[in-house]
Design an enzyme around this catalytic site. Structure first.
Site, short mmCIF file in Angstrom:
data_model
loop_
_atom_site.label_atom_id
_atom_site.label_comp_id
_atom_site.label_asym_id
_atom_site.label_seq_id
_atom_site.Cartn_x
_atom_site.Cartn_y
_atom_site.Cartn_z
N GLU A 1 -13.35 99.61 32.20
CA GLU A 1 -13.00 99.80 30.79
C GLU A 1 -13.48 101.20 30.42
O GLU A 1 -14.67 101.40 30.17
CB GLU A 1 -13.69 98.75 29.91
CG GLU A 1 -13.23 97.33 30.13
CD GLU A 1 -11.84 97.07 29.57
OE1 GLU A 1 -11.34 97.89 28.78
OE2 GLU A 1 -11.25 96.06 29.95
P1 NAD Z 1 -21.28 106.78 30.41
O1 NAD Z 1 -20.17 106.75 31.39
O2 NAD Z 1 -22.07 108.01 30.28
O3 NAD Z 1 -22.36 105.62 30.73
C1 NAD Z 1 -21.99 104.27 30.77
C2 NAD Z 1 -23.01 103.50 31.58
O4 NAD Z 1 -22.93 103.91 32.94
C3 NAD Z 1 -24.47 103.71 31.15
O5 NAD Z 1 -25.14 102.47 31.17
C4 NAD Z 1 -25.01 104.64 32.22
O6 NAD Z 1 -26.40 104.52 32.42
C5 NAD Z 1 -24.24 104.16 33.43
N1 NAD Z 1 -24.15 105.12 34.53
C6 NAD Z 1 -24.22 106.48 34.48
N2 NAD Z 1 -24.08 107.01 35.72
C7 NAD Z 1 -23.90 105.97 36.56
C8 NAD Z 1 -23.67 105.87 37.96
N3 NAD Z 1 -23.61 106.96 38.74
N4 NAD Z 1 -23.51 104.65 38.49
C9 NAD Z 1 -23.55 103.53 37.72
N5 NAD Z 1 -23.77 103.56 36.38
C10 NAD Z 1 -23.93 104.77 35.81
O7 NAD Z 1 -20.66 106.32 29.03
P2 NAD Z 1 -21.34 106.23 27.60
O8 NAD Z 1 -21.55 107.62 27.10
O9 NAD Z 1 -22.49 105.30 27.65
O10 NAD Z 1 -20.19 105.50 26.76
C11 NAD Z 1 -19.14 106.17 26.14
C12 NAD Z 1 -17.88 106.03 26.96
O11 NAD Z 1 -17.56 104.65 27.10
C13 NAD Z 1 -16.69 106.66 26.27
O12 NAD Z 1 -15.88 107.30 27.22
C14 NAD Z 1 -15.97 105.45 25.69
O13 NAD Z 1 -14.60 105.66 25.43
C15 NAD Z 1 -16.20 104.44 26.76
N6 NAD Z 1 -16.02 103.07 26.24
C16 NAD Z 1 -14.94 102.35 26.67
C17 NAD Z 1 -14.71 101.08 26.16
C18 NAD Z 1 -13.53 100.24 26.61
O14 NAD Z 1 -13.56 99.04 26.39
N7 NAD Z 1 -12.51 100.81 27.23
C19 NAD Z 1 -15.59 100.54 25.23
C20 NAD Z 1 -16.68 101.30 24.82
C21 NAD Z 1 -16.88 102.57 25.34
#
Ligand code: NAD
Length: 490
Positions: free
Chosen positions: A240
């Protein structure tokens, strides 16, 4: 302002995004602790998966009622740890309860095993499909909807009989911990829903800790890393990811309504919504009137009152870059501009006639900024809306053509004459394609996502023709050829 989330002693601190005061601290889970959490969940899931669906439903509804009873606690935490204003926190809690309720009440019906026709060739067999839980689901969540978004996976995964190990965002760990603690209080069960804390590296460890499926919600660049880590063990993934949702405003739209809805869709939750409105394509014939209404509405709202701060300080630079490059590329600022970024808040910004190749059009901004482009007709609007890498949601404003425009948009979800309404309908699958990921949370598809189909045939009687044996007689072979012809001719 930057935030050091993990100190030298491997302690994760979450802080209030406005004042910087510490909200919570947790030790960062070691690799062994992440593996131990998954092992514990593997033991915990045995009893949980073995419960009758009615009992799981009873326990999940008890959890829902506890979340409701303790609503004041979580609303306060959503404001302190994430920065949400009251209304945004209340919306998030309501949606979470709504989905948990739907998953709990519908899992038994949706996942019931069912008989299917065995067909001509296997007429002597009884055939069934059973939906079996995947096992242990690793859930990695973002900070922007720290409860609603991961619960889109957690509620449906638990309702389907799985155990869950959740790694919340390092920006909102206390909210994740609160969810797991309330589950234990409501059900008395250990090892069914547990949390591991840490930064991205902890998420990477969870991908490699032996989970049976990994449900990831976050940005597309991180999604790629998660997929690569999960590929090492062929662990299936649900992705997602982000969005760059467009709104199309047709000539026959209710322009006042469209302007108010677009503004809300672009600015609520500080614009930090995966399915927030980031682009608008308005048909030229009504563009001036739409822009007037949008500008008036945008000047009447204010960051800090109608929405909270930007939760992740690093995002302020992206928002500023998008505004500045839109102006440098030839767009104009109708409301606000670079000066609207006053950390940690950002006021509403409306940018007009921004070229399609500008960063503000192509990349996720994740702030209360919206671009509005005038287009000659609906075909141009649809083509422009589809011309980005993301394909999460879209919005259409039209009194008569909503359904036909929606049909042509290359996205997973569309709201007609409203914004993001699909996210509040638990029966509707949520998710996108392309750069927005794949797989679905919510609805029947969201329950299927956390199960695997198991097919069983049961031989009920002997046929005069023996197919599954070597000692066939000549007449068996004639009969087989006859059946083959029959199947082919039908
Ligand atoms: P992010 O990708 O920076 O982080 C998301 C999660 O991934 C965090 O818990 C982080 O610690 C973890 N993470 C980071 N590096 C990782 C790795 N190498 N391996 C595994 N996990 C890792 O995103 P964010 O800034 O927390 O959230 C915002 C993003 O999420 C935006 O792009 C938003 O559009 C998206 N989002 C999508 C939905 C959906 O349902 N499509 C819903 C909410 C947010």
């Amino acid at each position: 302002m930057t935030r050091e989330l993990v100190d030298s002693g491997s302690v994760l601190r979450s802080v209030d995004p406005v004042y910087g005061a510490e909200v919570a601290r947790y030790p960062v889970a070691t690799r062994d602790e992440v593996v131990a959490a998954v092992d514990g969940a593997r033991r915990g899931r045995i009893e949980w998966a073995g419960l009758p669906a009615t009992e799981r439903r009873r326990e999940l509804l008890r959890w829902k009622r506890l979340l409701h009873t303790r609503r004041a606690e979580i609303l306060a935490l959503l404001t302190r740890e994430n920065g949400k204003v009251g209304a945004d926190a209340e919306i998030e809690l309501t949606l979470t309860l709504h989905h948990l309720d739907w998953a709990a009440r519908n899992a038994g019906r949706v996942l019931r095993s069912r008989r299917v026709s065995s067909g001509l060739l296997m007429v002597n067999q009884a055939s069934r499909i059973e939906r079996q839980p995947c096992g242990v689901i690793g859930v990695i969540g973002p900070w922007n909807y720290p409860m609603y978004t991961p619960m889109g996976s957690i509620s449906y995964a638990l309702a389907a009989g799985n155990a869950v190990v959740f790694k919340p965002s390092e920006y909102t760990p206390a909210i994740g911990q609160w969810l797991a603690d309330t589950f234990v209080t409501a059900t008395g069960r250990a090892g069914v829903f547990t949390v591991v804390h840490g930064p991205g590296a902890t998420g990477a460890q969870l991908c490699r800790a032996g989970v049976d499926k990994l449900a990831f919600t976050g940005s597309a660049p991180t999604g790629r890393k998660v997929m690569a880590a999960c590929a090492e063990s062929l662990t299936p993934v649900l992705m997602e990811l982000g969005g760059k949702d467009a709104a199309i405003v047709a000539e026959d739209a209710d322009l006042q309504r469209a302007a108010r809805a677009v503004l809300w869709g672009a600015t609520m939750n500080s614009g930090q919504s995966c399915a927030g409105v980031e682009r608008v394509y308005v048909v030229a014939a009504v563009a001036e009137r739409f822009l007037e209404a949008l500008a008036e509405a945008a000047r009447a709202v204010q960051a800090g009152r109608d929405w909270g701060p930007v939760t992740m300080p690093g995002q302020l630079a992206t928002i500023t870059r998008h505004i500045e490059s839109a102006l440098a590329d030839g767009g104009t600022a109708l409301v606000g501009g670079p000066e609207s970024v006053r950390a940690p808040y950002v006021d509403a910004v409306v940018l007009v006639d921004v070229p399609q190749d500008s960063a503000a059009i192509r990349e996720e901004t994740f702030g209360p900024v919206v671009t509005v482009n005038r287009v000659p007709d609906l075909d141009t609007a649809i083509a422009a809306a589809n011309a980005v890498d993301y394909g999460l949601g879209a919005v259409v404003f039209s009194k008569r053509h909503g359904a036909s425009i929606a049909q042509r948009l290359e996205v997973g979800m569309v709201s007609v004459n409203d914004v993001i309404s699909y996210g509040a309908v638990p029966a509707l699958p949520f998710g996108g394609h392309g750069g927005s990921g794949f797989g679905r949370i919510h609805g029947e598809a969201g329950l299927f996502e956390f199960t695997t189909p198991k097919s069983t045939t049961h031989r009920r009687f002997h046929l005069p023709v023996e197919i599954s044996a070597h000692n066939r007689r000549r007449r068996d072979e004639w009969a087989l050829t006859a059946i083959s012809r029959l199947v082919g001719m039908r």
